[in-house]
Design a protein around this motif. Sequence first.
Motif, PDB file in Angstrom:
ATOM      1  N   ALA A 171       0.876  -1.093   0.218  1.00  0.00           N
ATOM      2  CA  ALA A 171      -0.091  -0.055   0.126  1.00  0.00           C
ATOM      3  C   ALA A 171       0.930   1.257  -0.047  1.00  0.00           C
ATOM      4  CB  ALA A 171      -0.780  -0.003   1.156  1.00  0.00           C
ATOM      5  N   ASN A 189      -7.649   3.813  -6.896  1.00  0.00           N
ATOM      6  CA  ASN A 189      -9.296   3.884  -7.138  1.00  0.00           C
ATOM      7  C   ASN A 189      -9.654   5.479  -7.238  1.00  0.00           C
ATOM      8  OD1 ASN A 189      -8.859   1.626  -5.008  1.00  0.00           O
ATOM      9  ND2 ASN A 189     -10.430   1.121  -6.359  1.00  0.00           N
ATOM     10  N   THR A 223      -9.426  -6.836  -7.330  1.00  0.00           N
ATOM     11  CA  THR A 223      -9.700  -5.949  -8.450  1.00  0.00           C
ATOM     12  C   THR A 223      -9.748  -6.495  -9.684  1.00  0.00           C
ATOM     13  OG1 THR A 223      -8.554  -4.126  -7.205  1.00  0.00           O
ATOM     14  CG2 THR A 223      -8.586  -3.875  -9.669  1.00  0.00           C
ATOM     15  N   TYR A 248      -5.493  -7.354  -2.695  1.00  0.00           N
ATOM     16  CA  TYR A 248      -6.157  -6.398  -3.595  1.00  0.00           C
ATOM     17  C   TYR A 248      -6.142  -6.520  -5.137  1.00  0.00           C
ATOM     18  CZ  TYR A 248      -6.815  -1.532  -5.485  1.00  0.00           C
ATOM     19  OH  TYR A 248      -7.371  -0.555  -6.049  1.00  0.00           O
ATOM     20  N   PHE A 281      -2.269   1.040  -4.374  1.00  0.00           N
ATOM     21  CA  PHE A 281      -1.473  -0.273  -4.111  1.00  0.00           C
ATOM     22  C   PHE A 281      -0.513  -0.548  -5.321  1.00  0.00           C
ATOM     23  CE2 PHE A 281      -5.379  -0.967  -1.613  1.00  0.00           C
ATOM     24  CZ  PHE A 281      -4.384  -1.663  -0.451  1.00  0.00           C
ATOM     25  N   SER A 288     -12.526  -4.037  -2.303  1.00  0.00           N
ATOM     26  CA  SER A 288     -11.371  -4.423  -2.752  1.00  0.00           C
ATOM     27  C   SER A 288     -10.144  -3.960  -1.878  1.00  0.00           C
ATOM     28  CB  SER A 288     -10.952  -3.914  -4.250  1.00  0.00           C
ATOM     29  OG  SER A 288     -10.996  -2.508  -4.319  1.00  0.00           O
ATOM     30  N   ARG A 289     -10.241  -2.782  -1.156  1.00  0.00           N
ATOM     31  CA  ARG A 289      -8.933  -2.390  -0.437  1.00  0.00           C
ATOM     32  C   ARG A 289      -9.216  -3.120   0.765  1.00  0.00           C
ATOM     33  NH1 ARG A 289      -7.102   2.369  -2.226  1.00  0.00           N
ATOM     34  NH2 ARG A 289      -6.663   2.960  -0.146  1.00  0.00           N
ATOM     35  N   CYS A 290     -10.349  -3.786   1.223  1.00  0.00           N
ATOM     36  CA  CYS A 290     -10.303  -4.568   2.405  1.00  0.00           C
ATOM     37  C   CYS A 290      -9.622  -5.926   2.486  1.00  0.00           C
ATOM     38  CB  CYS A 290     -11.925  -4.948   2.666  1.00  0.00           C
ATOM     39  SG  CYS A 290     -11.971  -5.566   4.445  1.00  0.00           S
TER      40      CYS A 290
END
Length: 233
Positions: free
Chosen positions: A40, A95, A121, A117, A46, A109-111
Amino acid sequence: MRPRFLLPAIALFALAAPAATPAQPAKAGAQKDWSHNVVATTEGGFRMGNPDAPVKLIEYGSLTCPHCAHFAKDGVPPLVANHVKSGKVSFEFRNLVLNGIDGIAALLSRCAGPTGYFRVTEGLYATQAEWVGKIGAISEAEKKRISALPQADQFLAVANASGILALAGRSGVTRQKARQCFADKDKQNRLSEMARAAGAMGITGTPAFLINGEKVVAHEWAELEPLIRQAGD
């Protein structure tokens, strides 16, 4: 300004219309595969690849954007295979949320964190028409029911109805973890910050690309690859 994706759930329906795995020790004499290196970034994206790559590619993309889905299908595979794996190019995805449904998908997706990730995505882009279509097919009665829920539960209900919750689940995002992410105001604010940063650079549509910090005019892989090669010369 209130982020667009934090509108009441009923507004979300207006749209209705492998990532990296943990790196394995390299065999003697084998070239390192930099595509397994995902982190990240401080800017909110990412990044896949060599942090010291001479060419740094950034994409601002929306998960509900058909043109972004096209690039994910036709551009990302050769980008990774021919440029990122060798360490010559790093690829960062940021994003750029354009609507409420996009915001839900982006948070989900970020979770998944750095390890999942890009996998999530990729899956969202590959099935974009399917899950967006499912949201459009939700009945008016169900929309009304969802709109009466607390915000995190609204997002969770939409993610479940569309099938993207199950998709993220294959990368370790449980229902409980997803709800926690949907309730996390810092995660929502980070999406808003990235949108503001993109706007400050004059980025208003997706996909948009930067090479070594400079915005380039390219929307297709055939347009972008020569610019990547030129930057690496």
